[in-house]
Design a protein around this motif. Structure first.
Motif, PDB file in Angstrom:
ATOM      1  N   ALA A   1       0.830  -1.203   0.000  1.00  0.00           N
ATOM      2  CA  ALA A   1       0.000   0.000   0.000  1.00  0.00           C
ATOM      3  C   ALA A   1       0.867   1.256   0.000  1.00  0.00           C
ATOM      4  CB  ALA A   1      -0.919   0.000   1.226  1.00  0.00           C
ATOM      5  N   LEU A   2       1.932   1.255   0.787  1.00  0.00           N
ATOM      6  CA  LEU A   2       2.809   2.419   0.847  1.00  0.00           C
ATOM      7  C   LEU A   2       3.550   2.613  -0.472  1.00  0.00           C
ATOM      8  CD1 LEU A   2       3.598   4.681   2.660  1.00  0.00           C
ATOM      9  CD2 LEU A   2       5.244   3.206   3.811  1.00  0.00           C
ATOM     10  N   ARG A   3       3.939   1.522  -1.106  1.00  0.00           N
ATOM     11  CA  ARG A   3       4.574   1.621  -2.418  1.00  0.00           C
ATOM     12  C   ARG A   3       3.619   2.243  -3.444  1.00  0.00           C
ATOM     13  NH1 ARG A   3       8.512  -3.061  -4.617  1.00  0.00           N
ATOM     14  NH2 ARG A   3      10.228  -2.762  -3.153  1.00  0.00           N
ATOM     15  N   LEU A   4       2.371   1.775  -3.443  1.00  0.00           N
ATOM     16  CA  LEU A   4       1.403   2.291  -4.407  1.00  0.00           C
ATOM     17  C   LEU A   4       1.079   3.763  -4.126  1.00  0.00           C
ATOM     18  CD1 LEU A   4      -0.197   1.367  -6.862  1.00  0.00           C
ATOM     19  CD2 LEU A   4      -2.111   0.817  -5.341  1.00  0.00           C
ATOM     20  N   LEU A   5       1.044   4.127  -2.857  1.00  0.00           N
ATOM     21  CA  LEU A   5       0.819   5.525  -2.495  1.00  0.00           C
ATOM     22  C   LEU A   5       1.924   6.411  -3.058  1.00  0.00           C
ATOM     23  CD1 LEU A   5      -0.443   7.018   0.788  1.00  0.00           C
ATOM     24  CD2 LEU A   5       1.844   7.673   0.042  1.00  0.00           C
ATOM     25  N   ILE A   6       3.166   5.960  -2.920  1.00  0.00           N
ATOM     26  CA  ILE A   6       4.301   6.733  -3.443  1.00  0.00           C
ATOM     27  C   ILE A   6       4.233   6.823  -4.966  1.00  0.00           C
ATOM     28  CG2 ILE A   6       6.822   6.736  -3.708  1.00  0.00           C
ATOM     29  CD1 ILE A   6       6.957   5.357  -0.943  1.00  0.00           C
ATOM     30  N   LEU A   7       3.923   5.736  -5.613  1.00  0.00           N
ATOM     31  CA  LEU A   7       3.914   5.684  -7.078  1.00  0.00           C
ATOM     32  C   LEU A   7       2.816   6.540  -7.708  1.00  0.00           C
ATOM     33  CD1 LEU A   7       4.507   1.859  -7.526  1.00  0.00           C
ATOM     34  CD2 LEU A   7       6.075   3.662  -8.266  1.00  0.00           C
ATOM     35  N   THR A   8       1.668   6.625  -7.043  1.00  0.00           N
ATOM     36  CA  THR A   8       0.517   7.324  -7.635  1.00  0.00           C
ATOM     37  C   THR A   8       0.353   8.758  -7.148  1.00  0.00           C
ATOM     38  OG1 THR A   8      -0.928   6.428  -5.910  1.00  0.00           O
ATOM     39  CG2 THR A   8      -0.747   5.180  -7.987  1.00  0.00           C
TER      40      THR A   8
ATOM     41  N   TRP B   1      -6.736   3.890 -13.242  1.00  0.00           N
ATOM     42  CA  TRP B   1      -7.465   3.713 -11.990  1.00  0.00           C
ATOM     43  C   TRP B   1      -8.403   4.903 -11.838  1.00  0.00           C
ATOM     44  CZ3 TRP B   1      -4.641   4.959  -6.766  1.00  0.00           C
ATOM     45  CH2 TRP B   1      -5.552   4.897  -5.711  1.00  0.00           C
ATOM     46  N   THR B   2      -9.710   4.659 -11.847  1.00  0.00           N
ATOM     47  CA  THR B   2     -10.694   5.727 -11.692  1.00  0.00           C
ATOM     48  C   THR B   2     -11.141   5.770 -10.238  1.00  0.00           C
ATOM     49  OG1 THR B   2     -11.458   5.438 -13.971  1.00  0.00           O
ATOM     50  CG2 THR B   2     -12.892   6.649 -12.469  1.00  0.00           C
ATOM     51  N   VAL B   3     -10.718   6.820  -9.556  1.00  0.00           N
ATOM     52  CA  VAL B   3     -11.037   6.970  -8.134  1.00  0.00           C
ATOM     53  C   VAL B   3     -12.399   7.655  -8.007  1.00  0.00           C
ATOM     54  CG1 VAL B   3     -10.255   7.840  -5.904  1.00  0.00           C
ATOM     55  CG2 VAL B   3      -8.570   7.256  -7.674  1.00  0.00           C
ATOM     56  N   PRO B   4     -13.371   7.023  -7.324  1.00  0.00           N
ATOM     57  CA  PRO B   4     -14.684   7.651  -7.147  1.00  0.00           C
ATOM     58  C   PRO B   4     -14.555   8.988  -6.414  1.00  0.00           C
ATOM     59  CG  PRO B   4     -14.774   5.326  -6.564  1.00  0.00           C
ATOM     60  CD  PRO B   4     -13.317   5.668  -6.738  1.00  0.00           C
ATOM     61  N   ALA B   5     -15.412   9.937  -6.770  1.00  0.00           N
ATOM     62  CA  ALA B   5     -15.339  11.280  -6.199  1.00  0.00           C
ATOM     63  C   ALA B   5     -15.420  11.269  -4.683  1.00  0.00           C
ATOM     64  CB  ALA B   5     -16.458  12.144  -6.776  1.00  0.00           C
ATOM     65  N   GLU B   6     -16.197  10.342  -4.108  1.00  0.00           N
ATOM     66  CA  GLU B   6     -16.368  10.345  -2.655  1.00  0.00           C
ATOM     67  C   GLU B   6     -15.093   9.958  -1.909  1.00  0.00           C
ATOM     68  OE1 GLU B   6     -18.265   6.412  -4.152  1.00  0.00           O
ATOM     69  OE2 GLU B   6     -18.182   8.520  -4.743  1.00  0.00           O
TER      70      GLU B   6
ATOM     71  N   LYS C   1     -19.645  15.509  -5.538  1.00  0.00           N
ATOM     72  CA  LYS C   1     -19.646  15.915  -6.935  1.00  0.00           C
ATOM     73  C   LYS C   1     -19.688  14.681  -7.822  1.00  0.00           C
ATOM     74  CE  LYS C   1     -17.082  20.132  -5.876  1.00  0.00           C
ATOM     75  NZ  LYS C   1     -15.891  20.958  -6.153  1.00  0.00           N
ATOM     76  N   THR C   2     -20.026  14.894  -9.065  1.00  0.00           N
ATOM     77  CA  THR C   2     -20.199  13.755  -9.974  1.00  0.00           C
ATOM     78  C   THR C   2     -18.903  13.332 -10.642  1.00  0.00           C
ATOM     79  OG1 THR C   2     -20.796  15.279 -11.753  1.00  0.00           O
ATOM     80  CG2 THR C   2     -22.593  14.370 -10.430  1.00  0.00           C
ATOM     81  N   GLY C   3     -17.908  14.213 -10.720  1.00  0.00           N
ATOM     82  CA  GLY C   3     -16.683  13.896 -11.430  1.00  0.00           C
ATOM     83  C   GLY C   3     -15.737  13.025 -10.631  1.00  0.00           C
ATOM     84  N   ASP C   4     -15.316  11.897 -11.205  1.00  0.00           N
ATOM     85  CA  ASP C   4     -14.309  11.042 -10.583  1.00  0.00           C
ATOM     86  C   ASP C   4     -12.930  11.525 -11.037  1.00  0.00           C
ATOM     87  OD1 ASP C   4     -16.403   9.556  -9.525  1.00  0.00           O
ATOM     88  OD2 ASP C   4     -16.476   8.232 -11.263  1.00  0.00           O
ATOM     89  N   PHE C   5     -11.885  10.884 -10.511  1.00  0.00           N
ATOM     90  CA  PHE C   5     -10.523  11.292 -10.859  1.00  0.00           C
ATOM     91  C   PHE C   5      -9.766  10.102 -11.431  1.00  0.00           C
ATOM     92  CE2 PHE C   5      -6.001  12.053  -9.713  1.00  0.00           C
ATOM     93  CZ  PHE C   5      -5.806  13.180 -10.500  1.00  0.00           C
ATOM     94  N   ARG C   6      -9.205  10.287 -12.629  1.00  0.00           N
ATOM     95  CA  ARG C   6      -8.461   9.204 -13.282  1.00  0.00           C
ATOM     96  C   ARG C   6      -6.983   9.284 -12.930  1.00  0.00           C
ATOM     97  NH1 ARG C   6      -9.777   8.949 -19.545  1.00  0.00           N
ATOM     98  NH2 ARG C   6      -9.134  11.152 -19.440  1.00  0.00           N
ATOM     99  N   VAL C   7      -6.421   8.147 -12.558  1.00  0.00           N
ATOM    100  CA  VAL C   7      -4.997   8.061 -12.230  1.00  0.00           C
ATOM    101  C   VAL C   7      -4.330   7.101 -13.215  1.00  0.00           C
ATOM    102  CG1 VAL C   7      -3.296   7.393 -10.487  1.00  0.00           C
ATOM    103  CG2 VAL C   7      -5.464   8.445  -9.782  1.00  0.00           C
TER     104      VAL C   7
END
Length: 395
Positions: free
Chosen positions: A230-237, A257-262, A270-276
């Motif tokens: 998890a810590l590796r992925l946090l650093i990478l993204t 990876w599409t992160v839900p807005a919530e 809001k309705t917009g999600d965030f793409r990583v």
């Protein structure tokens, strides 16, 4: 025909469906379902009003006439009977208008605007812990700036951020009380701030690791445990811990990876999600995490739900490090400034920060996905030790 008292107690029972006048503006409305309601027609300040006086089952003809005469007397005095009744109800319920009850009502009204409808309690907790314990039983109309000052003084300089949140929430509660028709001082919180003075507290930024030192730390996360992964992925993204902790297999489509807005700070409600965009290294980490998945969540806790918010921070604490997981966002942002030619708006979008005015954002219909994909691949090469060390230039 008599102008008043047209109805009789015995004759009411045989009346059919419809509206039946008793005179002087008093009417009985009988409905199809058998129910019946008294109402009074009045002209107040030149306006036609209708005022309900209760159900026939609860209010007799005699009682309805007495109530109607009281209302007509108020009209003769130049008063609005409906407003007078509302005022009396508010005064009668004054014991329920404590600061706590109004604060809870204000919280209920705003739940839809809060992340997870405020279930985590972060919106209400500053009030609960630092205001309502002392002032909760006081009628909201009686709370003044001196009360607020004395309540928040103990934390004004020592827990400045918490005190600020409590003051802001209290201001919202006062506005809510005013909307309910209660006589509150809407400037009480501003006056209290003036009495408390400027906070002496100096906020401290979260300690961040120099981007040049990140590869060595990343390499030390060599175990295939959920915390290391998890810590590796946090650093990478470059994301915050919550999107990582609640990462679900359904959120991943190929290398996006599409992160839900919530799950994103600032996007709740809001309705917009965030793409990583996911680098090859990030995809490798996700594949290593998949065998641990439970109910689709890649980072489940040992008991139920997902790993806690403190899991990754505890690892760094045990290593006696001053840095914290959130600081890697700063490491990434500094790397973007010093080691790449990324435009500011692209670099800020990497961290899901909004840039420009509301008008500019409305016309800019891009999230710079392709530019960010190239940057995140090079960042992954840097932290994993496979990069060339050259400055990244965007075409």
């Amino acid at each position: 025909m008599r102008a008043l008292n047209r109805l009789s107690a015995t004759g009411i029972k045989s009346l059919g469906e419809g509206k039946h006048p008793d005179g002087g503006g008093l009417w009985l409305h009988k409905r199809k379902d058998g129910g019946a309601q008294w109402f009074l027609r009045l002209t107040v300040h030149g306006r036609r009003r209708e005022m309900g006086l209760g159900r026939l089952a609860d209010v007799s003809l005699k009682e309805a006439r007495l109530a109607a005469e009281k209302c007509r007397a108020l009209v003769r005095e130049g008063k609005d009977p409906i407003k007078e009744r509302d005022r009396q109800r508010r005064e009668g319920a004054r014991s329920d208008n404590t600061l706590r009850s109004v604060a809870e009502d204000a919280f209920e009204a705003r739940k839809a605007e809060l992340r997870g409808e405020g279930k985590a309690g972060r919106w209400f907790s500053p009030l609960e812990l630092h205001v309502l314990t002392k002032l909760g039983k006081v009628p909201v109309e009686e709370v003044n700036q001196q009360d607020i000052k004395e309540t928040l003084a103990p934390i004004w300089h020592t827990k400045a951020d918490t005190a600020r949140k409590a003051m802001n929430r209290l201001n919202i509660v006062f506005k809510h009380a005013a909307a309910l028709g209660l006589d509150v001082d809407l400037q009480a919180t501003d006056k209290a701030r003036a009495l408390l003075g400027k906070s002496r507290h100096q906020p401290k930024n979260i300690v961040a690791m120099d981007w040049r030192d990140v590869p060595a730390f990343y390499a030390s996360l060599s175990e295939p445990t959920l915390t290391h992964l998890a810590l590796r992925l946090l650093i990478l993204t470059g994301t915050r811990s919550k999107p990582i902790r609640f990462l679900h297999e359904d959120h991943i489509d190929g290398d996006v990876w599409t992160v839900p807005a919530e799950l994103m700070k600032g996007l709740e409600g809001k309705t917009g999600d965030f793409r990583v965009p996911l680098s090859n290294e990030a995809l490798s980490i996700i594949e290593q995490a998949r065998p641990h998945a439970r109910d689709g969540f890649l980072f489940p806790s040992s008991r139920k739900g997902v790993i806690s918010d403190a899991t990754m921070a505890r690892l760094m604490e045990r290593r006696e490090m001053a840095e914290r997981p959130h600081g890697f966002r700063s490491s990434l942002r500094t790397w973007l400034s010093e080691a790449t030619s990324a435009p500011p708006e692209v670099a800020e979008t990497v961290l899901a920060h909004a840039t420009g005015s509301a008008v500019e954002r409305a016309y800019r219909r891009t999230d710079f996905l392709e530019q960010r994909r190239a940057l995140m691949e090079r960042w992954a090469e840097h932290v994993s030790g496979s990069g060339s060390g050259k400055v990244v230039k965007l075409a």
